[in-house]
Scaffold this motif. Structure first.
Motif, PDB file in Angstrom:
ATOM      1  N   ASP A   1       0.687  -1.095   0.082  1.00  0.00           N
ATOM      2  CA  ASP A   1       0.123   0.226   0.321  1.00  0.00           C
ATOM      3  C   ASP A   1       0.295   1.617  -0.224  1.00  0.00           C
ATOM      4  OD1 ASP A   1      -2.335  -1.509  -0.287  1.00  0.00           O
ATOM      5  OD2 ASP A   1      -2.783  -1.313   2.412  1.00  0.00           O
ATOM      6  N   TRP A   2       1.438   1.328   0.532  1.00  0.00           N
ATOM      7  CA  TRP A   2       3.251   2.611   1.086  1.00  0.00           C
ATOM      8  C   TRP A   2       3.308   2.270  -1.140  1.00  0.00           C
ATOM      9  CZ3 TRP A   2       8.102   3.839  -0.377  1.00  0.00           C
ATOM     10  CH2 TRP A   2       8.134   4.965   0.453  1.00  0.00           C
ATOM     11  N   MET A   3       3.706   2.405  -1.070  1.00  0.00           N
ATOM     12  CA  MET A   3       4.705   1.995  -2.825  1.00  0.00           C
ATOM     13  C   MET A   3       3.429   1.876  -3.691  1.00  0.00           C
ATOM     14  SD  MET A   3       7.363  -1.258  -2.516  1.00  0.00           S
ATOM     15  CE  MET A   3       7.609  -0.815  -4.332  1.00  0.00           C
ATOM     16  N   ALA A   4       2.298   1.841  -3.053  1.00  0.00           N
ATOM     17  CA  ALA A   4       1.117   2.155  -4.516  1.00  0.00           C
ATOM     18  C   ALA A   4       1.424   2.832  -4.002  1.00  0.00           C
ATOM     19  CB  ALA A   4       0.247   1.196  -4.476  1.00  0.00           C
ATOM     20  N   ALA A   5       0.589   4.068  -3.198  1.00  0.00           N
ATOM     21  CA  ALA A   5       0.421   5.675  -3.291  1.00  0.00           C
ATOM     22  C   ALA A   5       2.083   6.395  -3.510  1.00  0.00           C
ATOM     23  CB  ALA A   5       0.252   5.802  -1.117  1.00  0.00           C
ATOM     24  N   MET A   6       3.059   6.062  -3.143  1.00  0.00           N
ATOM     25  CA  MET A   6       4.300   6.561  -3.653  1.00  0.00           C
ATOM     26  C   MET A   6       4.010   6.603  -5.137  1.00  0.00           C
ATOM     27  SD  MET A   6       6.606   7.880  -2.325  1.00  0.00           S
ATOM     28  CE  MET A   6       7.628   9.677  -2.606  1.00  0.00           C
ATOM     29  N   MET A   7       3.967   5.748  -5.796  1.00  0.00           N
ATOM     30  CA  MET A   7       3.972   5.355  -7.116  1.00  0.00           C
ATOM     31  C   MET A   7       2.668   6.562  -7.731  1.00  0.00           C
ATOM     32  SD  MET A   7       4.808   1.500  -8.351  1.00  0.00           S
ATOM     33  CE  MET A   7       4.764   0.645  -7.058  1.00  0.00           C
ATOM     34  N   THR A   8       1.566   5.932  -7.417  1.00  0.00           N
ATOM     35  CA  THR A   8       0.701   6.391  -7.811  1.00  0.00           C
ATOM     36  C   THR A   8       0.024   8.104  -7.344  1.00  0.00           C
ATOM     37  OG1 THR A   8      -0.696   5.998  -6.329  1.00  0.00           O
ATOM     38  CG2 THR A   8      -0.867   4.769  -7.509  1.00  0.00           C
ATOM     39  N   ASN A   9       1.211   9.234  -6.366  1.00  0.00           N
ATOM     40  CA  ASN A   9       0.406   9.966  -6.360  1.00  0.00           C
ATOM     41  C   ASN A   9       1.834  10.678  -4.831  1.00  0.00           C
ATOM     42  OD1 ASN A   9      -0.251  12.466  -4.963  1.00  0.00           O
ATOM     43  ND2 ASN A   9      -2.452  11.368  -4.233  1.00  0.00           N
TER      44      ASN A   9
END
Length: 146
Positions: free
Chosen positions: A94-102
């Protein structure tokens, strides 16, 4: 100072800034993020188990086409941004997805992202990564970590 330089400097800086830091190599493992700062687009399924090779192949293509390779390596040392070898073992999906998307929101609100910005001194740019793209890139990074 010439006004042309005042206009050109921010443009040159933004273009050269690239993407510094979603996920880290190095000594950043001591800082933990409670929750991603930005979850608007983040996929909810935490990948585990066997690698989905088709998804990983798509992620590898996205890693190149989105320009991640301009700032990140996988196992050959840091560039403008951290080396991502083993990042899926150090960071939650979830952290990585948030970093990549926003990344803008993450760099503003997330303590780990802010620490990485302090270390690499170059903000990760928003490269238009969708939630599906982030999942594929994560799967690629998982496949490279094995």
């Amino acid at each position: 100072m010439n006004s042309r330089y005042l206009i050109a400097f921010p443009i040159v800086f933004a273009l050269s800034a690239g993407c510094a830091g979603g996920e880290a190599g190095g000594d950043d493992t001591s800082v933990e993020a409670d929750q991603p700062a930005a979850e608007e687009e983040a996929p909810s399924a935490d990948p585990s188990g066997a690698i989905d090779q088709e998804l990983a192949d798509r992620g590898e293509s996205l890693f190149q086409s989105k320009g991640c390779i301009g700032c990140h390596t996988i196992g050959t040392g840091r560039l403008t941004g951290p080396d991502l070898k083993g990042v899926t073992e150090r960071r939650e999906f979830d952290w990585m997805a948030a970093m990549m998307t926003n990344p803008d929101s993450m760099l503003k609100d997330d303590p780990v992202a802010r620490q990485l910005l302090g270390e690499y001194m170059t903000p990760m740019l928003n490269m238009g990564v969708t939630a599906d793209d982030a999942r594929a890139i994560y799967e690629y990074l998982r496949s490279e970590g094995q």
